[in-house]
Design an enzyme around this catalytic site. Structure first.
Site, PDB file in Angstrom:
ATOM      1  N   ALA A   1       0.844  -1.218   0.159  1.00 23.41           N
ATOM      2  CA  ALA A   1       0.027  -0.075   0.039  1.00 23.41           C
ATOM      3  C   ALA A   1       0.831   1.240   0.102  1.00 23.41           C
ATOM      4  O   ALA A   1       2.093   1.270   0.309  1.00 23.41           O
ATOM      5  CB  ALA A   1      -0.713  -0.062   1.138  1.00 23.41           C
TER       6      ALA A   1
ATOM      7  N   GLY B   1       0.453  -4.717   1.072  1.00 19.09           N
ATOM      8  CA  GLY B   1      -0.641  -4.887   0.221  1.00 19.09           C
ATOM      9  C   GLY B   1      -0.386  -5.777  -1.015  1.00 19.09           C
ATOM     10  O   GLY B   1      -1.513  -6.080  -1.880  1.00 19.09           O
TER      11      GLY B   1
ATOM     12  N   GLU C   1      -1.037  -9.245  -0.327  1.00 21.55           N
ATOM     13  CA  GLU C   1      -2.396  -9.424  -0.202  1.00 21.55           C
ATOM     14  C   GLU C   1      -3.225  -9.371  -1.425  1.00 21.55           C
ATOM     15  O   GLU C   1      -4.110  -9.862  -1.557  1.00 21.55           O
ATOM     16  CB  GLU C   1      -2.869  -8.259   0.785  1.00 21.55           C
ATOM     17  CG  GLU C   1      -2.206  -8.497   2.330  1.00 21.55           C
ATOM     18  CD  GLU C   1      -2.374  -7.134   3.140  1.00 21.55           C
ATOM     19  OE1 GLU C   1      -2.219  -6.096   2.766  1.00 21.55           O
ATOM     20  OE2 GLU C   1      -3.252  -7.286   4.292  1.00 21.55           O
TER      21      GLU C   1
ATOM     22  N   GLU D   1       4.508  -5.315   7.411  1.00 18.56           N
ATOM     23  CA  GLU D   1       3.596  -4.221   8.143  1.00 18.56           C
ATOM     24  C   GLU D   1       4.327  -3.658   9.605  1.00 18.56           C
ATOM     25  O   GLU D   1       4.400  -2.611   9.985  1.00 18.56           O
ATOM     26  CB  GLU D   1       2.260  -4.227   8.143  1.00 18.56           C
ATOM     27  CG  GLU D   1       1.634  -4.040   6.711  1.00 18.56           C
ATOM     28  CD  GLU D   1       1.578  -5.424   5.720  1.00 18.56           C
ATOM     29  OE1 GLU D   1       2.359  -6.378   6.168  1.00 18.56           O
ATOM     30  OE2 GLU D   1       0.888  -5.172   4.952  1.00 18.56           O
TER      31      GLU D   1
HETATM   32  N1  COA Z   1       4.622   3.018  -0.574  1.00 19.42           N
HETATM   33  C1  COA Z   1       5.148   4.305  -1.141  1.00 19.42           C
HETATM   34  N2  COA Z   1       6.228   4.106  -1.970  1.00 19.42           N
HETATM   35  C2  COA Z   1       6.824   3.120  -2.129  1.00 19.42           C
HETATM   36  C3  COA Z   1       6.620   1.947  -1.617  1.00 19.42           C
HETATM   37  C4  COA Z   1       5.390   1.776  -0.778  1.00 19.42           C
HETATM   38  N3  COA Z   1       4.808   0.856  -0.361  1.00 19.42           N
HETATM   39  N4  COA Z   1       7.537   0.942  -1.864  1.00 19.42           N
HETATM   40  C5  COA Z   1       8.261   1.634  -2.666  1.00 19.42           C
HETATM   41  N5  COA Z   1       7.914   3.008  -2.791  1.00 19.42           N
HETATM   42  C6  COA Z   1       8.648   3.972  -3.535  1.00 19.42           C
HETATM   43  C7  COA Z   1      10.023   4.579  -2.703  1.00 19.42           C
HETATM   44  O1  COA Z   1       9.520   5.535  -1.790  1.00 19.42           O
HETATM   45  C8  COA Z   1      10.779   5.020  -3.883  1.00 19.42           C
HETATM   46  O2  COA Z   1      10.291   6.313  -4.151  1.00 19.42           O
HETATM   47  P1  COA Z   1      11.057   7.594  -4.704  1.00 19.42           P
HETATM   48  O3  COA Z   1      12.058   7.117  -5.744  1.00 19.42           O
HETATM   49  O4  COA Z   1      10.414   8.792  -4.925  1.00 19.42           O
HETATM   50  O5  COA Z   1      11.894   7.853  -3.485  1.00 19.42           O
HETATM   51  C9  COA Z   1      10.507   4.173  -5.255  1.00 19.42           C
HETATM   52  O6  COA Z   1       9.433   3.338  -4.770  1.00 19.42           O
HETATM   53  C10 COA Z   1      11.342   3.199  -5.351  1.00 19.42           C
HETATM   54  O7  COA Z   1      11.707   2.331  -4.002  1.00 19.42           O
HETATM   55  P2  COA Z   1      13.303   2.083  -3.375  1.00 19.42           P
HETATM   56  O8  COA Z   1      12.708   2.154  -1.991  1.00 19.42           O
HETATM   57  O9  COA Z   1      14.120   3.373  -3.669  1.00 19.42           O
HETATM   58  O10 COA Z   1      13.661   0.963  -4.046  1.00 19.42           O
HETATM   59  P3  COA Z   1      14.751  -0.244  -3.036  1.00 19.42           P
HETATM   60  O11 COA Z   1      14.933  -1.066  -4.461  1.00 19.42           O
HETATM   61  O12 COA Z   1      15.611   0.644  -2.363  1.00 19.42           O
HETATM   62  O13 COA Z   1      13.653  -1.087  -2.239  1.00 19.42           O
HETATM   63  C11 COA Z   1      11.771  -2.107  -1.352  1.00 19.42           C
HETATM   64  C12 COA Z   1      12.863  -1.781  -2.572  1.00 19.42           C
HETATM   65  C13 COA Z   1      10.575  -2.889  -1.805  1.00 19.42           C
HETATM   66  C14 COA Z   1      12.779  -3.168  -0.354  1.00 19.42           C
HETATM   67  C15 COA Z   1      11.397  -0.878  -0.647  1.00 19.42           C
HETATM   68  O14 COA Z   1      10.987   0.136  -1.632  1.00 19.42           O
HETATM   69  C16 COA Z   1      10.658  -1.077   0.476  1.00 19.42           C
HETATM   70  O15 COA Z   1      10.919  -1.523   1.636  1.00 19.42           O
HETATM   71  N6  COA Z   1       9.173  -0.651   0.051  1.00 19.42           N
HETATM   72  C17 COA Z   1       8.168  -0.671   1.212  1.00 19.42           C
HETATM   73  C18 COA Z   1       7.821  -1.974   1.524  1.00 19.42           C
HETATM   74  C19 COA Z   1       6.589  -2.007   2.517  1.00 19.42           C
HETATM   75  O16 COA Z   1       7.002  -2.002   3.744  1.00 19.42           O
HETATM   76  N7  COA Z   1       5.613  -2.318   2.014  1.00 19.42           N
HETATM   77  C20 COA Z   1       4.390  -2.610   3.058  1.00 19.42           C
HETATM   78  C21 COA Z   1       3.384  -1.406   3.116  1.00 19.42           C
HETATM   79  S1  COA Z   1       2.193  -1.569   4.018  1.00 19.42           S
END
Ligand code: COA
Length: 260
Positions: free
Chosen positions: A66, A112, A115, A135
């Site tokens: 999400a 999400g 999910e 989460e």
């Molecule tokens: N919500 C909003 N933005 C998200 C996102 C999310 N769940 N997951 C990734 N993004 C965005 C990042 O903020 C980044 O945006 P920016 O370039 O404007 O800063 C872009 O997507 C790329 O992500 P980034 O984190 O730079 O890539 P990465 O390869 O370093 O890491 C992940 C990949 C998936 C490990 C990392 O993005 C992450 O941990 N995301 C969140 C996962 C999460 O907690 N999901 C559950 C949400 S309830």
């Protein structure tokens, strides 16, 4: 219908929905959730759609969760509304959809995103896929059905560990857990999903829809799955597909199901 964050494409009975926010790793914001709902609603009665495949745009992510930026300052009430509304219009909606929905998990499926994949009827994954419900690392729990569907799919102990550690599993472990049905190189992921969809499409769409209802009934509170099966089984006897399927068998020919 035109959408901002998703692409919808139909060919040979298969509609592929691609979540298309690659710069945000296809994170599900409100607009995307609403667009997915609208796209599905459109496909419900669409004669050209027999099977739906959902995937993510780009090579990195199915859906990375999400959209955290949208709910970071929510109150208790806003938080519960977010979960309730999302479950209603998307996750439960897909799970109970009258046509088969396959998730083609092409990279990160987190929060999400996992999910969403779990709400689909089954999942195939590319070998670079990574799945988890992180989460609790944000101080929240899964709110789009993850605490219910993950234990259904992988067992309670594994779900507890995955959720508590906020860890990620790779595609092969997901296969081992039964969370995905097949793992394939990324470039072959969509063709594998389409191959399975083609096999599905040879069968009666009416019977498949009844099968989805009966299987789901066993996971609903206060509903007797065996009784639901009896009702759905009985209903099949009143369909043209049943008449065609049994007649074709007895005439030793391939059935041409009218889908009624
Ligand atoms: N919500 C909003 N933005 C998200 C996102 C999310 N769940 N997951 C990734 N993004 C965005 C990042 O903020 C980044 O945006 P920016 O370039 O404007 O800063 C872009 O997507 C790329 O992500 P980034 O984190 O730079 O890539 P990465 O390869 O370093 O890491 C992940 C990949 C998936 C490990 C990392 O993005 C992450 O941990 N995301 C969140 C996962 C999460 O907690 N999901 C559950 C949400 S309830």
């Amino acid at each position: 219908m035109t959408f901002e964050n998703i692409l919808v494409d139909n060919s040979n009975g298969i509609t592929t929905i691609t979540i298309n926010r690659p710069s945000k790793l296809n994170a599900l914001n409100r607009v995307t959730i609403q667009e997915l709902h609208d796209a599905f609603e459109n496909l419900e009665g669409d004669k050209k759609t027999k099977v739906i495949i959902i995937t993510g745009s780009g090579e990195k992510a199915f859906v990375a969760g999400a959209d955290i930026s949208e709910f970071a300052d929510y109150s208790i009430e806003e938080g519960s509304n977010l979960a309730a509304q999302g479950q209603k219009i998307l996750f439960d909606y897909i799970e109970n959809f009258n046509k088969p929905v396959i998730a083609a998990v092409n990279g990160f499926a987190l929060g999400g995103g996992l999910e969403l994949a779990m709400a689909c009827h089954f999942r195939v994954a590319s070998d670079n896929a990574k799945m988890g419900l992180p989460e609790v690392s944000l101080g929240v729990i899964p709110g789009y059905g993850g605490t219910q569907r993950l234990p259904q799919l992988v067992g309670k102990g594994r779900a507890m560990e995955l959720i508590m550690t906020a860890g990620m599993i790779d595609a092969n472990q997901a296969l081992n857990y039964g969370l995905v049905n097949h793992v394939t190189p990324q470039e072959e992921l969509l063709s594998l999903a389409e191959k399975i969809a083609s096999k599905i499409m040879r069968n009666s769409s009416v019977a498949i829809s009844a099968g989805i209802k009966a299987i789901n009934a066993g996971f609903k509170d206060g509903v007797n799955g065996y009784q639901a099966e009896i009702e759905e089984f009985g209903n099949c006897f009143g369909t043209e597909d049943f008449e065609e399927g049994t007649t074709a068998f007895l005439e030793k020919r391939k059935a041409e199901f009218p889908g009624k």
